[in-house]
Design a protein around this motif. Sequence first.
Motif: not given
Length: 322
Positions: A198-209, A219-227
Amino acid sequence: MLQQAPRFALADAERLARDLYGLDTGAASLPSERDQNFVLTAAAGDRFVLKIANAAEDRAMLEAQNAAMAHVAGRVAICPRVLPTVAGETIGLAPGGAHFVRLVTYLAGVPLAEVGDRTPALFESLGRAVGRVDAALADFDHPAIHRRFHWDLANAASIIRKHLPLMRVDAHRDLVDRVSTAALNAVGPRVSAFRRSTIHNDANDWNVLVLNHEIAGIIDFGDMVHSWTVADPAVALAYAVLHSADPLAAADAIAGGYQAEHPLPEEELAAVFPLACLRLCMSACIAAWQQRQRPGDDYLAVSQEPIRRTLPALADLLEKRT
C-alpha cells in the motif's frame, strides 16, 4: 470523473460544516484535481479541512482512505486524522445524496510548491517523511485499493500510449515520448523484482507541507493504491526535481532519507530516478487528457510548465545513466 466533480460554494461548505459537524466556521477553497476541499476556520482559530468527494467516487475507496489514516495515526504525526459527524459517522452525505463528505484535521505548514529554498536537508526530510508513511502502511491493506488507476506508475506504459497523442505541441510530445521510452527501458528489466504494498502515491509538492524547513505533513490519501513500493519515493522525487537546479543531488537526498526509514533493495533503489521521470511523463499525458474534458480548470495544468522546463535536462541525465 472530472465531469462529476462537486461544485459547492463557500456558503454551502459552511452549511455542511454546521449541519454535519456542528461547527460554526468560515470557509476558504483549496485546490483539488477531481474533488472539492475547503479549509474551515472557527472563531477561536481552530482549523479543519472539509473534503467533498467526486460523485463518481466509490464509498469503499473513501472507507479505505479513512482506515489508512487511522492505521498510520499511531505511528506518524504528519498525516491528517478523520473526525466524525455529530451522528458519529466517518463519512457524511451532502444534500441531494450525490457527494460524500468528510472532515479531517488541519496540518500547519506551507506547500512544498511554495518553498523557494529547497535544500538537500529539506529533500532528505521529504524522503524520511515518505519513508515513515510507507513503513506505517506496510502492514495495511483494503480491498478497494486493489484497483486499476490512471495515476498508478505500474500502468505508466499503457497510460502514456493512450494519451500521448492528445498533446498538441509537437516538440513537447516528442520529448515526452523520448523520456518515457528511456525510462521504460531502464525500469523494464527490474520490474519483476519490485515489491508491492500500500502506498500513498501522491507526495506531489502541493500535498507535502513544510514547517520550520522540515516536512510537517503529507496529506490527501485519495490516490492511494496497492502498487510498487518504490513508486512512492519516485513520485516525491518527480515533483521535487521540477524546481531543483541539481536533479541528481535531489534524488540522492530523497533516496537517502527514504532508505533511513524504509529501505529499498538494490533493484528498486536503482529504479527511483527513471520512475520519477516516468511519473512526469504520465502527468503531462494525463493533463492533456483532462484539459480536453475541463479546459477552464487551471489546477489541472499546475505542474505542466515546470515539467516542460525540466524534461530536457532529465532526458539527458536519464540517457547517460542508461
